[in-house]
Design a protein around this motif. Sequence first.
Motif, PDB file in Angstrom:
ATOM      1  N   ALA A  55     -11.295   9.235  -2.346  1.00  0.00           N
ATOM      2  CA  ALA A  55     -10.758   8.680  -3.759  1.00  0.00           C
ATOM      3  C   ALA A  55     -10.414   7.017  -3.387  1.00  0.00           C
ATOM      4  O   ALA A  55     -10.612   6.110  -4.184  1.00  0.00           O
ATOM      5  N   HIS A  56      -9.444   6.891  -2.424  1.00  0.00           N
ATOM      6  CA  HIS A  56      -9.412   5.822  -2.131  1.00  0.00           C
ATOM      7  C   HIS A  56     -10.546   4.694  -1.787  1.00  0.00           C
ATOM      8  O   HIS A  56     -10.479   3.598  -2.508  1.00  0.00           O
ATOM      9  N   GLU A  57     -11.482   5.038  -1.125  1.00  0.00           N
ATOM     10  CA  GLU A  57     -12.467   4.229  -0.943  1.00  0.00           C
ATOM     11  C   GLU A  57     -13.346   3.654  -1.906  1.00  0.00           C
ATOM     12  O   GLU A  57     -13.647   2.854  -2.371  1.00  0.00           O
ATOM     13  N   VAL A  58     -13.396   4.991  -2.909  1.00  0.00           N
ATOM     14  CA  VAL A  58     -14.452   4.922  -4.339  1.00  0.00           C
ATOM     15  C   VAL A  58     -13.708   3.690  -5.230  1.00  0.00           C
ATOM     16  O   VAL A  58     -14.086   3.042  -5.710  1.00  0.00           O
ATOM     17  N   PHE A  59     -12.068   3.836  -4.938  1.00  0.00           N
ATOM     18  CA  PHE A  59     -11.387   2.714  -5.783  1.00  0.00           C
ATOM     19  C   PHE A  59     -11.505   1.537  -5.225  1.00  0.00           C
ATOM     20  O   PHE A  59     -11.525   0.278  -6.103  1.00  0.00           O
ATOM     21  N   HIS A  60     -11.970   1.398  -4.126  1.00  0.00           N
ATOM     22  CA  HIS A  60     -12.242   0.013  -3.713  1.00  0.00           C
ATOM     23  C   HIS A  60     -13.620  -0.637  -4.586  1.00  0.00           C
ATOM     24  O   HIS A  60     -13.460  -1.850  -4.734  1.00  0.00           O
ATOM     25  N   PHE A  61     -14.534   0.152  -4.818  1.00  0.00           N
ATOM     26  CA  PHE A  61     -15.604   0.038  -5.770  1.00  0.00           C
ATOM     27  C   PHE A  61     -15.015  -0.656  -7.026  1.00  0.00           C
ATOM     28  O   PHE A  61     -15.517  -1.543  -7.744  1.00  0.00           O
ATOM     29  N   CYS A 118      -4.887  -4.892  -3.400  1.00  0.00           N
ATOM     30  CA  CYS A 118      -6.120  -4.217  -3.390  1.00  0.00           C
ATOM     31  C   CYS A 118      -5.797  -2.876  -2.597  1.00  0.00           C
ATOM     32  O   CYS A 118      -6.206  -1.784  -3.425  1.00  0.00           O
ATOM     33  N   GLU A 119      -5.246  -2.877  -1.433  1.00  0.00           N
ATOM     34  CA  GLU A 119      -4.941  -1.518  -0.962  1.00  0.00           C
ATOM     35  C   GLU A 119      -3.854  -0.791  -1.755  1.00  0.00           C
ATOM     36  O   GLU A 119      -4.064   0.402  -1.670  1.00  0.00           O
ATOM     37  N   SER A 120      -2.985  -1.433  -2.459  1.00  0.00           N
ATOM     38  CA  SER A 120      -1.909  -0.475  -3.048  1.00  0.00           C
ATOM     39  C   SER A 120      -2.685  -0.151  -4.403  1.00  0.00           C
ATOM     40  O   SER A 120      -2.208   1.078  -4.752  1.00  0.00           O
TER      41      SER A 120
HETATM   42 ZN   LIG Z   1      -8.602   0.598   1.427  1.00  0.00          ZN
END
Ligand SMILES: [Zn+2]
Length: 162
Positions: A55-61, A118-120
């Motif tokens: 989920a974290h990685e997909v939300f980077h997109f 972005c990370e938050s």
């Molecule tokens: Zn990240």
Amino acid sequence: MSFEFRPGLTIANGQLLSGTGRGTEVHAACFLPQRKVTLDTDLIERPRELRRIVAHEVFHFVWWRLGNPRREEWDSILTRERREGARGELGYSADVLKEGLKPADWKRLSLRWRHYRCESFCDSAAWFFCRGLHSEYTLAPRFRRRRQAFFESLLDGGPLSI
Ligand SMILES: [Zn+2]
């Protein structure tokens, strides 16, 4: 978007490495232009953590294509938290960056600040979809509720672009 698993992921000098033992251990990394996510094979044995990391990685997109109005809304949530002295975060990635922020970073919207926001965003999205107990969820409930409302409103706005 493609996903791959590789063993012993680390990052050294900005490069993702596998099985070398050099650098800082990471669970995953994403490559936005290549539309690729690399995950550590250890996560296969930990399905709940795998779900949170994916989920974290997909939300980077999602963040990449989010657009300025929503990004500014997120900024204002974080700025308000800072004003109110909110400690903790909803994931290790954001927490480490938040700890390293200096007052000037907040004021000037420095690179460090932009990395943190972005990370938050990604950690909070992962928390939103994988709530429950986790040692990395250290942000106080009243601040969590605002982030939750943000993600509810974001999802109410229709499908998200990735
Ligand atoms: Zn990240």
